[in-house]
Write a protein that holds these residues in place. Structure first.
Motif, mmCIF file in Angstrom:
data_model
loop_
_atom_site.group_PDB
_atom_site.id
_atom_site.type_symbol
_atom_site.label_atom_id
_atom_site.label_comp_id
_atom_site.label_asym_id
_atom_site.label_seq_id
_atom_site.Cartn_x
_atom_site.Cartn_y
_atom_site.Cartn_z
ATOM 1 N N THR A 95 -11.750 -54.110 -12.536
ATOM 2 C CA THR A 95 -11.392 -52.814 -13.105
ATOM 3 C C THR A 95 -12.214 -51.715 -12.439
ATOM 4 N N PHE A 96 -11.530 -50.701 -11.957
ATOM 5 C CA PHE A 96 -12.176 -49.540 -11.369
ATOM 6 C C PHE A 96 -11.665 -48.296 -12.081
ATOM 7 N N PHE A 97 -12.445 -47.245 -12.051
ATOM 8 C CA PHE A 97 -12.059 -45.995 -12.676
ATOM 9 C C PHE A 97 -12.160 -44.860 -11.666
ATOM 10 N N VAL A 98 -11.335 -43.847 -11.833
ATOM 11 C CA VAL A 98 -11.249 -42.673 -10.957
ATOM 12 C C VAL A 98 -11.097 -43.123 -9.502
ATOM 13 N N HIS A 99 -10.025 -43.873 -9.252
ATOM 14 C CA HIS A 99 -9.659 -44.375 -7.923
ATOM 15 C C HIS A 99 -10.736 -45.265 -7.303
ATOM 16 N N GLY A 100 -11.706 -45.716 -8.068
ATOM 17 C CA GLY A 100 -12.749 -46.600 -7.551
ATOM 18 C C GLY A 100 -13.769 -45.907 -6.677
ATOM 19 N N ILE A 101 -13.837 -44.585 -6.736
ATOM 20 C CA ILE A 101 -14.755 -43.826 -5.889
ATOM 21 C C ILE A 101 -16.199 -44.196 -6.241
ATOM 22 N N GLY A 102 -16.943 -44.628 -5.258
ATOM 23 C CA GLY A 102 -18.351 -44.965 -5.440
ATOM 24 C C GLY A 102 -18.594 -46.230 -6.239
ATOM 25 N N GLN A 103 -17.578 -47.056 -6.438
ATOM 26 C CA GLN A 103 -17.717 -48.272 -7.224
ATOM 27 C C GLN A 103 -17.475 -49.489 -6.341
ATOM 28 N N SER A 104 -18.139 -50.577 -6.666
ATOM 29 C CA SER A 104 -17.890 -51.829 -5.957
ATOM 30 C C SER A 104 -18.144 -52.987 -6.906
ATOM 31 N N GLN A 105 -17.441 -54.072 -6.668
ATOM 32 C CA GLN A 105 -17.650 -55.301 -7.408
ATOM 33 C C GLN A 105 -17.764 -56.424 -6.393
ATOM 34 N N THR A 106 -18.705 -57.324 -6.612
ATOM 35 C CA THR A 106 -18.988 -58.376 -5.648
ATOM 36 C C THR A 106 -18.759 -59.744 -6.263
ATOM 37 N N ILE A 107 -18.120 -60.601 -5.496
ATOM 38 C CA ILE A 107 -17.964 -62.003 -5.862
ATOM 39 C C ILE A 107 -18.602 -62.816 -4.740
ATOM 40 N N ASP A 108 -19.548 -63.671 -5.073
ATOM 41 C CA ASP A 108 -20.202 -64.508 -4.086
ATOM 42 C C ASP A 108 -19.335 -65.748 -3.850
ATOM 43 N N ALA A 109 -18.520 -65.722 -2.804
ATOM 44 C CA ALA A 109 -17.578 -66.805 -2.524
ATOM 45 C C ALA A 109 -18.300 -68.115 -2.234
ATOM 46 N N ARG B 186 -2.043 -47.410 -12.208
ATOM 47 C CA ARG B 186 -2.802 -46.365 -11.512
ATOM 48 C C ARG B 186 -2.041 -45.043 -11.533
ATOM 49 N N ILE B 187 -0.724 -45.107 -11.328
ATOM 50 C CA ILE B 187 0.092 -43.887 -11.316
ATOM 51 C C ILE B 187 0.183 -43.278 -12.702
ATOM 52 N N ILE B 188 0.434 -44.108 -13.714
ATOM 53 C CA ILE B 188 0.583 -43.618 -15.087
ATOM 54 C C ILE B 188 -0.707 -42.953 -15.590
ATOM 55 N N THR B 189 -1.865 -43.511 -15.218
ATOM 56 C CA THR B 189 -3.141 -42.945 -15.677
ATOM 57 C C THR B 189 -3.703 -41.915 -14.700
ATOM 58 N N ILE B 190 -2.927 -41.530 -13.728
ATOM 59 C CA ILE B 190 -3.307 -40.544 -12.712
ATOM 60 C C ILE B 190 -4.600 -40.954 -12.004
ATOM 61 N N GLY B 191 -4.751 -42.253 -11.760
ATOM 62 C CA GLY B 191 -5.895 -42.756 -11.020
ATOM 63 C C GLY B 191 -7.151 -42.981 -11.837
ATOM 64 N N ILE B 192 -7.091 -42.710 -13.133
ATOM 65 C CA ILE B 192 -8.276 -42.924 -13.972
ATOM 66 C C ILE B 192 -8.570 -44.416 -14.091
ATOM 67 N N TYR B 193 -7.536 -45.235 -14.246
ATOM 68 C CA TYR B 193 -7.683 -46.687 -14.344
ATOM 69 C C TYR B 193 -7.032 -47.315 -13.119
ATOM 70 N N THR B 194 -7.812 -48.051 -12.319
ATOM 71 C CA THR B 194 -7.316 -48.646 -11.087
ATOM 72 C C THR B 194 -7.669 -50.131 -11.050
ATOM 73 N N PRO B 195 -6.787 -51.003 -11.556
ATOM 74 C CA PRO B 195 -7.094 -52.438 -11.550
ATOM 75 C C PRO B 195 -6.731 -53.100 -10.214
#
Length: 96
Positions: free
Chosen positions: A39-53, A78-87
């Motif tokens: 889950t990312f918010f506001v188009h994921g700007i400045g956010q990251s999530q890491t998975i150690d494969a 993403r379109i409906i929430t105007i980029g606030i919620y970006t899964p």
């Protein structure tokens, strides 16, 4: 005609998706070993999530590939929430 064109554009926007695949080792894996909804918010700007494969697969030599996908429903949300919620969905495929 105008309604048909609007319906066509809406259907195209909703059905769009993006997938990034990174092949690490040769091998065949049909089902992902780990599948995580990110889950990312506001188009994921400045956010990251890491998975150690390597941790998921029990060693870097067992990792076949990783994927990150934005499905049609993710694009719709993403379109409906105007980029606030970006899964997005992340998958790790391991050798057995």
């Amino acid at each position: 005609m105008k309604k048909l064109m609007i319906a066509f554009i809406a259907a195209t926007a909703i059905s769009g998706c993006a997938q990034q695949t990174f092949k690490i080792n040769n091998g065949i894996a049909v089902k992902p070993t780990n599948e995580t909804k990110q889950t990312f918010f506001v188009h994921g700007i400045g956010q990251s999530q890491t998975i150690d494969a390597a941790l998921v697969c029990g060693g870097a030599d067992k990792v076949i590939r990783t994927e990150v996908q934005e499905s049609g429903m993710d694009v719709f949300l993403r379109i409906i929430t105007i980029g606030i919620y970006t899964p997005r969905e992340a998958r790790v495929y391991c050798a057995k």
